[in-house]
Enzyme design. Structure first.
Site, mmCIF file in Angstrom:
data_model
loop_
_atom_site.group_PDB
_atom_site.id
_atom_site.type_symbol
_atom_site.label_atom_id
_atom_site.label_comp_id
_atom_site.label_asym_id
_atom_site.label_seq_id
_atom_site.Cartn_x
_atom_site.Cartn_y
_atom_site.Cartn_z
ATOM 1 N N LYS A 78 0.855 -1.192 0.000
ATOM 2 C CA LYS A 78 0.000 0.000 0.000
ATOM 3 C C LYS A 78 0.887 1.236 0.000
ATOM 4 O O LYS A 78 1.998 1.207 0.534
ATOM 5 C CB LYS A 78 -0.854 0.023 1.266
ATOM 6 C CG LYS A 78 -2.066 0.905 1.180
ATOM 7 C CD LYS A 78 -3.227 0.128 0.599
ATOM 8 C CE LYS A 78 -4.491 0.932 0.529
ATOM 9 N NZ LYS A 78 -5.629 0.070 0.174
ATOM 10 N N ASN A 184 -17.298 6.878 -3.361
ATOM 11 C CA ASN A 184 -17.054 6.029 -4.520
ATOM 12 C C ASN A 184 -17.577 4.602 -4.341
ATOM 13 O O ASN A 184 -17.945 3.941 -5.301
ATOM 14 C CB ASN A 184 -15.537 6.019 -4.779
ATOM 15 C CG ASN A 184 -15.199 5.502 -6.141
ATOM 16 O OD1 ASN A 184 -15.938 5.722 -7.102
ATOM 17 N ND2 ASN A 184 -14.088 4.792 -6.233
HETATM 18 N N1 PHE Z 1 -7.649 0.382 -3.046
HETATM 19 C C1 PHE Z 1 -8.555 -0.701 -3.281
HETATM 20 C C2 PHE Z 1 -8.431 -1.747 -2.181
HETATM 21 O O1 PHE Z 1 -7.983 -1.464 -1.085
HETATM 22 C C3 PHE Z 1 -8.421 -1.251 -4.688
HETATM 23 C C4 PHE Z 1 -7.047 -1.690 -5.144
HETATM 24 C C5 PHE Z 1 -6.632 -2.981 -4.893
HETATM 25 C C6 PHE Z 1 -6.210 -0.866 -5.868
HETATM 26 C C7 PHE Z 1 -5.393 -3.453 -5.354
HETATM 27 C C8 PHE Z 1 -4.965 -1.325 -6.305
HETATM 28 C C9 PHE Z 1 -4.571 -2.618 -6.075
HETATM 29 O O2 PHE Z 1 -8.821 -2.885 -2.323
#
Ligand code: PHE
Length: 355
Positions: A78, A184
């Protein structure tokens, strides 16, 4: 932060100060057993640097569990981009472009995408340098587009499964659902719930967000501070994390918690608090796995839109599995979902994995 760093079992933590804006980019790669670390880029202001790092560490670990249970060939990671207040649009665009360069430098160890505070359109800027390591570009740019509606479909399916587990029927007709955050994910979730005949209550710190999804309907509004005390059958946190905590849990008046936000539990002890109150908690990483299932399904595994939707709905089975396992073994639902993820990360499972 110290305590979090000491207990974090991740692989790599990258901190970069963005000189022109003063923003801090905190990129945490937690686990690459199943594939490159993948997780969105969250952009917001934080009270301090400590809070930003702590958020990145916890969110990256959550992505490892989420990507594993979603069955994706992806690890967990992340990015948190802690921005100064009042960042202008041009500065923001430059920051996203420079973030793309960092993603490129990692050479495929990390795949990014949208998260709280960033959009599919923002990814176009990130992809200028960061391609091909950027998920969820707009469809016009060859990506899977906004994952909000798919995430909402996953949350909706999770609610049906949890409702069936607790009350014996998946139907949400007439069921009172409180959606916290009409953004969203919360927005499309409200649409689905209304179509299913649920009685929807909405709360958002931003009145404009509510009116956007209001569409002339008279949805009862709940003031943010009244969310915990409001009676409902299902409470759906779809804004920021930490909403299930020491002060809110004693006040909750719901049977089920299932929502799209990441990191809903403020601390691990809050899982015990929910359990003690007899509230059924669908772990956030499972309830909101529809987003990555959609994105990676379409972009990595080449699924059609229909197939991706079918798989997102299929998350309901995993929810049922987790709720039953927790009940049968007398463990928390959070422990049950972690166990499921660990099984997928185990050497035996990997030996049997295709490819
Ligand atoms: N941010 C979203 C999540 O937490 C979607 C996401 C997943 C974006 C994986 C990028 C990679 O699930």
């Amino acid at each position: 932060m110290d305590a979090h760093l000491r207990t974090w079992e991740g692989e790599e933590l990258i901190v970069r100060r963005d000189e022109p804006t003063g923003a801090m980019i905190v990129l945490a790669i937690h686990d690459t057993t199943l594939g490159p670390g993948a997780g969105g880029a969250r952009m917001k202001s934080y009270p301090d640097f400590d809070a930003a790092v702590t958020d990145a560490l916890r969110l990256s670990a959550g992505m490892t569990v989420k990507n594993a249970i979603a069955g994706m060939p992806l690890g967990g990671a992340k990015t948190v981009i802690a921005i100064p207040d009042g960042l202008g649009a041009e500065d923001r665009a430059g920051l996203l472009r420079r973030f793309g360069r960092l993603v490129r430098q990692l050479g495929g160890r990390y795949y990014t995408g949208p998260d709280v505070g960033t959009t599919s359109d923002d990814m176009v800027l990130v992809a200028e340098a960061g391609r091909p390591y950027v998920f969820a570009l707009p469809e016009t740019h060859g990506g899977a587009g906004n994952s909000g509606p798919a995430t909402a479909l996953g949350v909706f399916s999770a609610m049906q499964a949890a409702h069936a587990h607790v009350f014996g029927t998946p139907s949400l007709a007439g069921v009172r659902v409180l959606v916290q955050g009409a953004g969203n994910v919360g927005g499309p979730l409200i649409e689905r719930l209304l179509a299913a005949g649920a009685e929807v209550l909405v709360s958002d710190v931003d009145p404009a967000a509510i009116s956007r999804w209001h569409l002339g309907r008279d949805l009862p509004l709940v003031r943010p501070e009244e969310v915990p005390g409001t009676p409902c059958t299902i409470y759906a946190p779809c804004a920021l994390g930490g909403v299930l905590n020491e002060s809110t849990i004693p006040r909750l008046r719901c049977a089920i918690v299932a929502g799209g936000a990441n990191n809903q539990l403020a601390t691990p002890a809050d899982m015990d608090r929910l359990q003690a109150r007899g509230i059924t908690y669908v772990p956030d990483v499972l309830a909101n796995a529809g987003g990555v299932t959609w994105i990676a399904g379409v972009e990595v595994l080449g699924w059609s839109v229909e197939e991706a939707e079918r798989r997102v709905r299929g998350l309901a089975e995993q929810v049922t599995d987790v709720l039953r396992t927790a009940e049968r073994e007398g463990i928390s639902t959070d422990a049950a979902v972690r166990r499921l993820a660990r099984a997928k990360l185990s050497p035996a499972a990997l030996a049997g994995a295709p490819g």
